[in-house]
Design a protein around this motif. Structure first.
Motif, PDB file in Angstrom:
ATOM      1  N   LYS A   4      -5.493  -1.674 -39.283  1.00  0.00           N
ATOM      2  CA  LYS A   4      -6.236  -2.294 -38.188  1.00  0.00           C
ATOM      3  C   LYS A   4      -5.431  -3.474 -37.615  1.00  0.00           C
ATOM      4  O   LYS A   4      -4.689  -4.146 -38.338  1.00  0.00           O
ATOM      5  N   ILE A   6      -6.124  -6.853 -35.276  1.00  0.00           N
ATOM      6  CA  ILE A   6      -7.098  -7.723 -34.595  1.00  0.00           C
ATOM      7  C   ILE A   6      -6.314  -8.769 -33.796  1.00  0.00           C
ATOM      8  O   ILE A   6      -5.473  -9.476 -34.360  1.00  0.00           O
ATOM      9  N   SER A  37      -5.403  -6.498 -42.414  1.00  0.00           N
ATOM     10  CA  SER A  37      -4.923  -5.988 -41.129  1.00  0.00           C
ATOM     11  C   SER A  37      -3.913  -6.961 -40.536  1.00  0.00           C
ATOM     12  O   SER A  37      -3.712  -8.052 -41.046  1.00  0.00           O
ATOM     13  N   THR A 208      -1.870   2.593 -32.164  1.00  0.00           N
ATOM     14  CA  THR A 208      -3.029   1.728 -32.400  1.00  0.00           C
ATOM     15  C   THR A 208      -3.837   1.609 -31.109  1.00  0.00           C
ATOM     16  O   THR A 208      -3.284   1.238 -30.071  1.00  0.00           O
ATOM     17  N   GLN A 210      -7.050  -0.400 -29.743  1.00  0.00           N
ATOM     18  CA  GLN A 210      -8.061  -1.432 -30.012  1.00  0.00           C
ATOM     19  C   GLN A 210      -9.232  -1.301 -29.045  1.00  0.00           C
ATOM     20  O   GLN A 210      -9.057  -0.856 -27.908  1.00  0.00           O
ATOM     21  N   GLY A 231      -8.828  -1.376 -34.213  1.00  0.00           N
ATOM     22  CA  GLY A 231      -8.757  -2.826 -34.181  1.00  0.00           C
ATOM     23  C   GLY A 231      -9.533  -3.354 -33.004  1.00  0.00           C
ATOM     24  O   GLY A 231     -10.269  -2.604 -32.338  1.00  0.00           O
ATOM     25  N   ALA A 251     -12.725  -5.935 -40.436  1.00  0.00           N
ATOM     26  CA  ALA A 251     -11.610  -4.995 -40.308  1.00  0.00           C
ATOM     27  C   ALA A 251     -11.062  -4.618 -41.677  1.00  0.00           C
ATOM     28  O   ALA A 251     -10.781  -3.447 -41.957  1.00  0.00           O
TER      29      ALA A 251
END
Ligand code: PGA
Length: 257
Positions: A4, A6, A37, A208, A210, A231, A251
């Motif tokens: 993840k 963030i 993460s 990834t 988000q 994320g 997360a």
């Protein structure tokens, strides 16, 4: 499983003194052992060099909120990727909806920025998302498809695996109205499928994606448990150390599941 990621988008908030306080408070609020993460903070330009010093030795990483496509030159008021790298950035947000809306940024220009970021050794966080009007007209899929294809044009498969995409429905940004986990998951799946068509499933599975738009401590876990949500890009809540650290913890827990 994808890790993840963030990211906290500070937007136009926090001067130097406030930057120092926010980062120190965040370091106090975060239990570093619970960070499963990547955590990126994106303060405004004048705070980047200070932020880079303050996060040294911590798991926090640094990103900027925008950049120009040239390394230097007569572009009054702009900041180049070379300057961002020198200030300690590894990431840069490009094509945020506020840039699209207030500064007329197009998919073509955002693509140019993303390619330049990659060529400069920065990882672009490319933002896409539909407006309320577009969602109500049931054209979310078309709008997001055009944005994704336009923003990814001429990016190689090897570079694509590094790219972060942030799906941020414009109607959910700063409004307190987040997309439901299912609404977000549906668009994330669509984006992953588009990447598989443009590249391959192997690449698509590595990218990834988000979610952003009113992510808060109390809705993060449900969003982050969705299979294609990797994320969050957090605005308002990243300015509050307790909220941001709760999202980071959510997360970590969703990764363990
Ligand atoms: P918000 O902003 O979390 O305040 O809705 C998200 C963003 O604009 O990236």
């Amino acid at each position: 499983m994808r890790n993840k990621v963030i990211a906290g988008n500070w937007k136009m908030n926090k001067d130097l003194g406030e930057t120092e306080k926010l980062i120190n408070d965040l370091k106090t609020a975060l239990n570093f052992n619970l960070i499963g993460s990547k955590v990126i903070i994106c303060p405004p330009f004048p705070s980047l060099a200070l932020a880079a010093k303050l996060i040294e030795g911590s798991p926090l990483e640094l990103g900027a909120q925008n950049m120009h496509t040239e390394d230097e030159g007569a572009f009054t008021g702009e900041v180049s990727p070379k300057m961002l790298k020198a200030a300690g950035c590894r990431y840069v947000i490009v094509g945020h909806s506020e840039r699209r809306q207030y500064f007329s940024e197009t998919n073509e220009f955002i693509n140019k920025k993303a390619r330049k970021a990659l060529a400069s050794g920065l990882i672009p966080i490319i933002c896409v998302g539909e407006s309320l009007d577009e969602r109500e007209k049931n054209i979310t899929d078309q709008i997001v498809s055009v944005q994704v294809k336009g923003c990814l044009s001429e990016i190689s498969a090897a570079d694509m695996e590094k790219v972060i995409i942030a799906y941020e429905p414009v109607w959910a940004i700063g409004t307190g109205k987040n997309a439901t986990p299912q609404q977000a998951q549906d668009v994330h799946r669509l984006i992953r499928k588009l990447i598989s068509q443009l590249y391959s499933w192997t690449v698509a599975e590595r990218v990834t994606i988000q979610y952003g738009g009113s992510v808060k401590a109390d809705n993060a876990a449900d969003l982050l448990h969705q299979p294609d949500i990797d994320g969050a890009l957090v605005g308002g809540a990243c300015l509050k150390p307790d909220s941001f650290s709760a999202i980071i913890q959510a997360a970590a827990l969703s990764t363990k599941k």
